[in-house]
Design a protein around this motif. Structure first.
Motif: not given
Ligand code: PHE
Length: 333
Positions: A131-133, A135, A156, A159-161, A164
């Motif tokens: 997920e990304d930060d 959502h 982590y 790139d902030s992925f 989840r």
């Protein structure tokens, strides 16, 4: 003839195999057998003695035949038994438990959970595991540096992925792509940096989200469905809503059931409280609706851990045993 009679009687006692029996049969009544030669010698006798000798020979022959049949019967049975003993079939080689699959215990419990909600006209949604930060956190009213982010030990990527940490991002993705009314569950795997008796770095959650026009969905709807659901899964239990906190719901509650081990009397599993926490829920926070551009709506959401359900249902005390692929454990389900 008397000698032959004696020989016949004695010999049958010593015969141990079919082969010996056959040799003995040839020896007595084969083409050149003793008794056969006696019979052929009859023609050299005069009429009177021929008759009496023939009578005796016939008696001898029938004695032989009786004893022969008896022995044959005994030896056939013995040889058959010996054969059965040697050529047994190891039926355990075809253990049906190995060849029939009933599904992993987690899948079984998940299927039961899904059955309930599908019957209650929920549909099923899924979302990405990476997920990304936005959502996983931001849209769920968990801005950067929000202390509640520490509640969830996140894996982590660059790139902030991230992996989840809960199924709640599917709430956001569903609202982004659907219009009202929304009535969904989202089962799937989630990831946290945790590893002990009751935590595994990968586990499963089922998220629930119901959204409709303002005023149509209330906490009472949430309370009804969760009580009904928990009794469907755990049977005759008491259900308690306890005020709690989640950034994405307000008000929020944690839901407890009366302990399935001691029926509420208090035991080690429920830390002598009589209650077991089984899920989190609440009324969807207005900031969550804002993040997806929804206005004038109301809704509730809930989330539960499938492994925790399976542990309570099957009385398993180490969650990790679900993932260690030990057949001795898995075969029990
Ligand atoms: N996402 C929460 C958790 O993982 C559970 C939850 C879902 C709580 C939805 C409230 C509403 O703990």
């Amino acid at each position: 003839m008397e000698k032959l009679d004696n020989e016949i009687q004695r010999s049958f006692d010593t015969i141990k195999t079919m082969e010996q029996l056959e040799t003995f049969r040839i020896h007595i009544i084969g083409k050149k057998g003793k008794l056969t030669t006696y019979f052929s010698a009859l023609r050299d006798l005069d009429e009177v003695s021929k008759k009496s000798v023939a009578q005796k020979l016939n008696a001898l022959k029938s004695t032989f035949e009786t004893l022969y049949e008896e022995k044959k019967q005994i030896l056939t049975t013995l040889e058959l038994n010996a054969k059965l003993e040697q050529e047994y079939i190891d039926v355990s080689l075809f253990n049906t438990l190995h060849s029939r699959s009933f599904g992993h215990p987690i899948t079984q419990v998940l299927d039961r959970i899904i059955d309930y909600f599908v019957n209650m006209s929920f549909s099923i949604q899924s979302g990405p595991l990476v997920e990304d930060d936005f959502h996983n956190f931001e849209a769920l009213n968990l801005p950067k540096f929000h202390p509640a982010r520490d509640m969830q030990d996140t894996f982590y990527f660059k790139d902030s992925f991230l992996l989840r940490t809960h199924t709640s991002p599917v709430q956001i993705r569903t609202m982004e792509s659907h219009s009202l009314p929304i009535r969904v569950i989202a089962p799937g795997s989630v990831f946290r940096r945790d590893y002990d008796l009751t935590h595994s770095p990968m586990f499963h959650q089922v998220e629930g989200l119901v959204v409709d026009e303002a005023g149509k969905i209330s906490f009472a709807n949430l309370k009804f469905i969760l009580e009904d659901f928990l009794r469907y899964i755990f049977g005759d239990v008491r259900v308690r809503f306890r005020a709690s906190f989640f950034p994405f719901t307000e008000p929020s509650a944690e839901v407890d059931i009366s302990c399935v081990f001691c029926d509420g009397a208090g035991c080690r599993v429920c830390s002598h409280t009589g209650w077991l926490e089984v899920l989190g829920c609440g009324v969807v926070h207005s900031n969550v609706f804002k993040a997806v551009g929804y206005e004038n709506v109301s809704g509730y959401a809930f989330g539960l851990g499938v492994e925790r359900f399976a542990m309570l249902l099957h009385r398993v005390n180490d969650l990790r045993s679900f993932f260690e692929t030990d057949l001795r454990v898995l075969e029990q389900f």
